[in-house]
Design an enzyme around this catalytic site. Structure first.
Site, PDB file in Angstrom:
ATOM      1  N   SER A  74       0.835  -1.203   0.000  1.00 49.63           N
ATOM      2  CA  SER A  74       0.000   0.000   0.000  1.00 49.63           C
ATOM      3  C   SER A  74       0.868   1.251   0.000  1.00 49.63           C
ATOM      4  CB  SER A  74      -0.939   0.003   1.216  1.00 49.63           C
ATOM      5  OG  SER A  74      -1.926  -0.995   1.101  1.00 49.63           O
TER       6      SER A  74
ATOM      7  N   HIS B 102       2.354   6.024   2.790  1.00 47.90           N
ATOM      8  CA  HIS B 102       1.484   4.857   2.899  1.00 47.90           C
ATOM      9  C   HIS B 102       0.088   5.259   2.457  1.00 47.90           C
ATOM     10  CE1 HIS B 102      -0.669   1.406   4.571  1.00 47.90           C
ATOM     11  NE2 HIS B 102       0.499   0.788   4.630  1.00 47.90           N
ATOM     12  N   HIS B 103      -0.578   4.365   1.720  1.00 45.66           N
ATOM     13  CA  HIS B 103      -1.887   4.678   1.153  1.00 45.66           C
ATOM     14  C   HIS B 103      -2.917   4.982   2.229  1.00 45.66           C
ATOM     15  CE1 HIS B 103      -4.663   5.103  -2.029  1.00 45.66           C
ATOM     16  NE2 HIS B 103      -4.167   4.183  -2.845  1.00 45.66           N
ATOM     17  N   SER B 104      -2.726   4.500   3.450  1.00 45.09           N
ATOM     18  CA  SER B 104      -3.691   4.803   4.504  1.00 45.09           C
ATOM     19  C   SER B 104      -3.682   6.282   4.873  1.00 45.09           C
ATOM     20  CB  SER B 104      -3.408   3.954   5.751  1.00 45.09           C
ATOM     21  OG  SER B 104      -2.115   4.214   6.264  1.00 45.09           O
TER      22      SER B 104
END
Length: 476
Positions: free
Chosen positions: A43, A155-157
């Site tokens: 991610s 990070h994609h979060s």
């Protein structure tokens, strides 16, 4: 897509506190965080920015210090509740050290684009330390022509592509000169840094929301009882849409892209003028995005013909932004639309027209955001279940392609002008991840290739370049 190019720095800074302001991850962010199995189900999103000069290191580092104060998310880490009763929280990292996140590299001669992309891929594939804030910036000197580059890894979060553009709009400048009297950040609201208290607070919050959920459920039941035919029709439409969105794309996987392990990433880039790509789409009665997708498919058609294995279709996924104009900055709000990509159409204008029809039909699917409905359940199950689902979803497509509106004006970082802004998405099971950012009149296309699936990345990138030239020729 929703773009947020600010007219000036003051307008951007006024909304800085809204970027990533939520104390908790949403359900999709939590699912990406918990289901991640790096690097196969990564991610990590990466950007490579090309500068016209080498910025002064002290000024460059000081700019990051200011940005970390302006945007509290830069200093926050993830805290999981003691039991999975809710999503993770963002809490201040008491041991935050900027030197762990801002680095400096130097390319050996000749400092080519190929060297830079190899370095960027090696940085991107390294897993994050999940106990620290989830970002890393690297200034790269020694680039061709005395220039420099910046590799930003998130990070994609933290955010999706549009949120990433918003982030860069906040921290970059509209002028080469140093900006005096920049605003300082406000102390962030501190969530509980104790996993047990976090779990207890989540249970308490869910109990508080329960009466409201019950009232809404009763209201829906009453409305359905008053108009049973309409409710049945709505349910039938949603069920049909659910079958379409959850069924695998009606195209066989490519015989050339089967060996997907994700253990090796290869980066490539393409570029063209925004005006030319938009004109090419318009010439075929499509959009710039339709022309971009058609270029990728034309390149993949050439690649398969090069290997003597022509195909008519290929399973593909395209992220669709679900953002509204009044949504807060940062975070993630998107869904994935799967379809059979028409690779076998040789005429680029016909290919654009076909893609236009496919994309318009996908955007209005009632069940497009199905994953958001399932995410709350998956987030309270063992993470292995979410990982298995992500792997099945990702591996259902050979190609993923996103288009992220960038800024139409020049931007600067510590006195260096950003000449190009290349985005590189993660490889969540797909063989090829393509992403495009339009930056100051240039379409910057970043390609992340699974090195296990694509044995000859240079040939593939060259084929994709030919596909782009073929589409651009429509503009005359």
């Amino acid at each position: 897509m929703v773009s947020t190019p600010f007219s000036n720095n003051e307008e951007a800074w006024a909304g800085a506190s809204a970027w990533g302001a939520a104390d908790r991850m949403n359900e999709i962010e939590a699912l990406m965080w918990r289901a991640e199995r790096h690097p196969r189900l990564s991610s990590t999103i990466t950007s490579v920015l090309l500068y016209d000069v080498v910025p002064d290191w002290d000024r460059f580092y000081a700019a990051h210090e200011w940005a970390a104060q302006l945007l509290p998310r830069c200093r926050q880490r993830v805290l999981e509740p003691a039991v999975p009763v809710g999503t993770p929280a963002w809490v201040i990292d008491d041991d935050f050290d900027l030197s762990n996140h801002v680095r400096r590299e130097h390319l050996a001669g000749p400092g080519s684009m190929s060297q830079l992309l190899d370095l960027a891929a090696s940085i991107a594939i390294e897993p994050f330390d999940r106990t620290k804030p989830l970002w890393q910036g690297t200034l790269v000197e020694g680039f061709d022509g005395g220039r420099a580059a910046y590799i930003l890894k998130l990070h994609h979060s933290l955010t999706d592509g549009i949120g990433g553009i918003q982030l860069m709009s906040l921290v970059q400048s509209r002028t080469r000169e140093h900006t005096e009297d920049k605003p300082a950040g406000e102390p962030p609201h501190e969530a509980s840094a104790d996993a047990n208290r976090l779990a207890a607070a989540e249970v308490s919050e869910q109990a508080r929301r329960l009466p409201g959920l019950m009232r809404r459920s009763v209201g829906l039941g009453v409305r359905a009882a008053l108009r049973p035919q309409g409710a049945l029709a709505d349910a039938t439409r949603f069920g049909a849409s659910l079958r379409r969105t959850l069924s695998p794309p009606p195209a066989a996987p490519s015989p050339l892209l089967r060996d997907r392990e994700g253990t090796s990433w290869k980066f490539g880039v393409l570029e063209c003028e925004v005006a030319a790509l938009r004109a090419a789409g318009k010439a075929a009665r499509g959009s710039m995005n339709d022309a971009y997708i058609a270029a990728l498919l034309g390149g993949l058609r050439r690649y398969h013909e090069h290997h003597g294995q022509p195909i008519d279709g290929l399973p593909m996924v395209m992220p669709v932004s679900l953002r509204k104009a009044d949504d807060p900055m940062g975070g993630n709000k998107f869904a994935g639309a799967y379809f059979a990509a028409p690779i076998g159409i040789a005429d680029p204008a016909e290919r654009i027209a076909t893609i236009r029809g496919l994309v318009l039909s996908l955007r209005i699917e009632p069940a497009l955001d199905t994953l958001s409905l399932a995410a709350p359940v998956l987030n309270r199950a063992p993470s292995a279940l979410g990982g298995l689902l992500f792997e099945r979803i990702g591996s259902a497509a050979d190609l993923s392609a996103s288009n992220i509106p960038g800024v139409p004006y020049p931007t600067y970082m510590a006195g260096a002008k950003v000449e190009r802004f290349f985005p590189f998405g993660p490889l969540p099971g797909v063989a090829i991840m393509a992403a495009m950012v339009s930056h100051n009149g240039t379409c910057c296309i970043g390609l992340n290739l699974d090195g296990d699936a694509v044995k000859d990345p240079d040939i593939l990138v060259d084929c994709l370049r030919q596909g782009l030239d073929e589409v651009l020729a429509l503009a005359g």
